[in-house]
Design an enzyme around this catalytic site. Sequence first.
Site, short mmCIF file in Angstrom:
data_model
loop_
_atom_site.label_atom_id
_atom_site.label_comp_id
_atom_site.label_asym_id
_atom_site.label_seq_id
_atom_site.Cartn_x
_atom_site.Cartn_y
_atom_site.Cartn_z
N HIS A 52 13.83 -15.77 11.94
CA HIS A 52 13.36 -15.77 13.33
C HIS A 52 11.84 -15.82 13.47
CE1 HIS A 52 17.24 -14.10 15.41
NE2 HIS A 52 17.49 -15.07 14.56
N CYS B 29 0.87 -1.18 0.00
CA CYS B 29 0.00 0.00 0.00
C CYS B 29 0.91 1.23 0.00
CB CYS B 29 -0.99 -0.01 1.16
SG CYS B 29 -0.29 0.20 2.82
C1 RB5 Z 1 -4.02 5.32 0.70
O1 RB5 Z 1 -4.02 6.70 0.48
C2 RB5 Z 1 -3.13 5.00 1.90
O2 RB5 Z 1 -3.79 5.38 3.07
C3 RB5 Z 1 -2.81 3.52 1.93
O3 RB5 Z 1 -2.21 3.16 0.74
C4 RB5 Z 1 -1.86 3.08 3.03
O4 RB5 Z 1 -0.70 3.85 3.05
C5 RB5 Z 1 -2.46 2.92 4.36
O5 RB5 Z 1 -1.80 2.50 5.34
#
Ligand code: RB5
Length: 154
Positions: free
Chosen positions: A108, A75
């Site tokens: 680990h 993400c």
């Molecule tokens: C999306 O904008 C962002 O919040 C997501 O990709 C991530 O970083 C959340 O932890």
Amino acid sequence: MATIATTKGTVIIGSDHGGFDLKIQIVEHLKTIGYQVHDVGCHQPERCDYPDIAALAGKATLDSSNTLQRGIVVCGSGIGISIAANKVPGVRCALLHDHYGAVMCRKHNNANMIALGGRTTGVEIAKEIVDAFLSTEFEGGRHEGRVGKIMSIC
Ligand code: RB5
């Protein structure tokens, strides 16, 4: 150009929009070094919710038909998707920023998933992390009981 004779197994991968660009580059890398890849989405860089992707990736990683049992989620920061992936029973997902962490999470912690940040980690570092994650074995021994204790927390 690399020629792949056999596959090393299937790596599960997923991202939200914040991790999409890095994911695409990791997918290419995985194919180049001989892995099959199952991408649970998103399949376009449009906004989506990282918990949905983490749940899909975690379940696919642990699916009994998947012999490799390794997953990668991405993400923006890696944080949200790692937190969410760790909610799937059986998942041990490590949020990584460097090669050392990639080695240690296998040796680990017997991590079966890793999380990366598409806005925090460059592609070359990400490739190093992925390579170490996929090639490092769990040491077992004294770590066996500790990992067992992690898995018994509910
Ligand atoms: C999306 O904008 C962002 O919040 C997501 O990709 C991530 O970083 C959340 O932890």
